[in-house]
Scaffold this motif. Structure first.
Motif, PDB file in Angstrom:
ATOM      1  N   PHE A 227       0.834  -1.199   0.000  1.00 49.56           N
ATOM      2  CA  PHE A 227       0.000   0.000   0.000  1.00 49.56           C
ATOM      3  C   PHE A 227       0.875   1.257   0.000  1.00 49.56           C
ATOM      4  O   PHE A 227       0.605   2.210  -0.745  1.00 49.56           O
ATOM      5  CB  PHE A 227      -0.913   0.012   1.233  1.00 49.56           C
ATOM      6  N   LEU A 228       1.911   1.273   0.823  1.00 49.07           N
ATOM      7  CA  LEU A 228       2.787   2.441   0.909  1.00 49.07           C
ATOM      8  C   LEU A 228       3.417   2.759  -0.439  1.00 49.07           C
ATOM      9  O   LEU A 228       3.446   3.923  -0.867  1.00 49.07           O
ATOM     10  CB  LEU A 228       3.887   2.198   1.946  1.00 49.07           C
ATOM     11  N   LYS A 229       3.925   1.737  -1.108  1.00 49.42           N
ATOM     12  CA  LYS A 229       4.630   1.967  -2.375  1.00 49.42           C
ATOM     13  C   LYS A 229       3.667   2.280  -3.516  1.00 49.42           C
ATOM     14  O   LYS A 229       4.049   2.940  -4.485  1.00 49.42           O
ATOM     15  CB  LYS A 229       5.503   0.756  -2.705  1.00 49.42           C
ATOM     16  N   LYS A 230       2.427   1.843  -3.398  1.00 50.14           N
ATOM     17  CA  LYS A 230       1.435   2.095  -4.432  1.00 50.14           C
ATOM     18  C   LYS A 230       0.806   3.480  -4.298  1.00 50.14           C
ATOM     19  O   LYS A 230       0.603   4.180  -5.301  1.00 50.14           O
ATOM     20  CB  LYS A 230       0.349   1.025  -4.377  1.00 50.14           C
ATOM     21  N   TYR A 231       0.520   3.894  -3.057  1.00 49.86           N
ATOM     22  CA  TYR A 231      -0.258   5.109  -2.864  1.00 49.86           C
ATOM     23  C   TYR A 231       0.482   6.264  -2.188  1.00 49.86           C
ATOM     24  O   TYR A 231       0.001   7.394  -2.205  1.00 49.86           O
ATOM     25  CB  TYR A 231      -1.515   4.795  -2.047  1.00 49.86           C
TER      26      TYR A 231
ATOM     27  N   LYS B 282      -6.318   6.725  -3.145  1.00 45.83           N
ATOM     28  CA  LYS B 282      -5.353   7.738  -3.587  1.00 45.83           C
ATOM     29  C   LYS B 282      -5.385   8.928  -2.633  1.00 45.83           C
ATOM     30  O   LYS B 282      -4.335   9.483  -2.274  1.00 45.83           O
ATOM     31  CB  LYS B 282      -5.666   8.181  -5.015  1.00 45.83           C
ATOM     32  N   ILE B 283      -6.578   9.317  -2.218  1.00 48.70           N
ATOM     33  CA  ILE B 283      -6.715  10.424  -1.262  1.00 48.70           C
ATOM     34  C   ILE B 283      -6.087  10.036   0.075  1.00 48.70           C
ATOM     35  O   ILE B 283      -5.348  10.814   0.683  1.00 48.70           O
ATOM     36  CB  ILE B 283      -8.202  10.788  -1.080  1.00 48.70           C
ATOM     37  N   ILE B 284      -6.374   8.809   0.521  1.00 42.03           N
ATOM     38  CA  ILE B 284      -5.799   8.324   1.775  1.00 42.03           C
ATOM     39  C   ILE B 284      -4.280   8.313   1.706  1.00 42.03           C
ATOM     40  O   ILE B 284      -3.588   8.681   2.668  1.00 42.03           O
ATOM     41  CB  ILE B 284      -6.341   6.915   2.106  1.00 42.03           C
ATOM     42  N   GLY B 285      -3.720   7.908   0.560  1.00 46.56           N
ATOM     43  CA  GLY B 285      -2.269   7.897   0.396  1.00 46.56           C
ATOM     44  C   GLY B 285      -1.670   9.273   0.599  1.00 46.56           C
ATOM     45  O   GLY B 285      -0.650   9.432   1.280  1.00 46.56           O
TER      46      GLY B 285
END
Length: 309
Positions: A109-113, A163-166
């Motif tokens: 998740f970290l690397k994606k978003y 995307k917003i959460i990222g």
């Protein structure tokens, strides 16, 4: 018999194992956020031992409990911020839960978003042991606004919510980095010498001595070196790479080639014997491995060394 040392790839898996409700957890993207009071813990609550393959932040506005990792036990108090990562086995307990927000996320998740270079941007994510910190009212209010906004997006229906959460998570990371880890660099953690790195290097040297002396015939993998320190292999590799600039695989390959070259300079030791001494099952496999890392075969390397003497 219950597994007292459970390894969990997600909070969903962990809560299932602990027989806790999982209705608040969306498993789609390896991310979750909710108030622990909504879980329905039967207090006082004590977990069994587990090792997570995910990161977490705990924001304690109202509540009390304990967290134990290795020999360290920490009191979790009001207005404290707690961070944990996929390192060693741990347990947690709760005496009181009023308002405690838990955010969990995995490396994918970290690397994606958030960032493909997440551990360079936020090296504190690899901190080995972090004490919970009681923060000022001003700082708590600033991060509370962010994590409540993250929660609002999480329970919403926007097609762009992750995307917003990222982006919001990055804001949270920057605030925490500025408050707690302004000058943090994992290379200097632990009096400039990480115990994880030190133990890895010692085991690497010992294992190759055992290989060469015939005490063992099996080459260690990343998993084996991580298991030796009770660490998850992903976390272990990230720590080694962050603190040394090289992955565990690179350390292993460089050590293998170094020992191979030393053995090839001794013409009385056959390439077949070198193959088995270094833990390879077949000469062709060893030859391909050697060529991949040196651009020459073991036989060619030995020939060049002999001709140049």
């Amino acid at each position: 018999m219950e597994n007292l040392n459970f390894e969990s790839n997600s909070l969903f898996e962990l809560y299932q194992h602990l027989n806790l409700p999982v209705n608040l957890i969306n498993t789609a993207e390896g991310f979750s956020v909710f108030n622990l009071k909504d879980v329905g813990f039967q207090l006082p609550y004590q977990s069994t031992s587990y090792r997570p393959n995910f990161f977490s932040f705990l924001f304690v506005k109202d509540g009390a409990g304990k967290y134990t990792i290795d020999e360290h036990t920490f009191e979790v108090k009001e207005h404290s911020v707690y961070f944990t990562n996929p390192s060693n086995y741990r347990t947690f307990s709760w005496e009181r839960i009023g308002e405690i927000y838990l955010i969990t996320f995995d490396e994918t998740f970290l690397k994606k978003y958030v960032s493909k270079e997440i551990f360079q941007d936020f090296p504190f994510l690899l901190t080995e042991t972090v004490r919970p910190k009681i923060v000022t009212d001003e700082f708590y209010e600033s991060v509370e606004k962010v994590y409540l906004q993250i929660h609002s997006e999480y329970v919403g229906t926007s097609a762009y919510k992750y995307k917003i959460i990222g982006h919001l998570l990055a804001v949270l990371f920057y605030r925490i980095k500025q408050y707690f880890w302004q000058d943090y660099n994992p290379i200097y953690e632990g009096n400039r010498s990480s115990q994880i790195v030190k133990s890895f290097k010692q085991l690497l040297e010992k294992h190759y001595r055992d290989l060469l002396s015939g005490k063992t015939d099996t080459a260690y993998r990343v998993q084996d070196y991580a298991d030796a320190q009770n660490l998850h292999p992903n976390y272990f590799n990230n720590v080694i790479k962050s603190k040394t600039g090289k992955s565990v695989t690179t350390w292993i390959s460089e050590k293998t080639i170094s020992e191979a070259k030393a053995l090839l300079q001794n013409s009385s030791v056959s390439i077949k014997e070198i193959t088995y001494r270094l833990g390879f099952s077949e000469t062709a496999h060893f030859s391909n491995y050697f060529k991949k890392h040196t651009r020459t075969t073991p036989a060619q390397y030995r020939k060049e060394i002999t001709e140049n003497r």
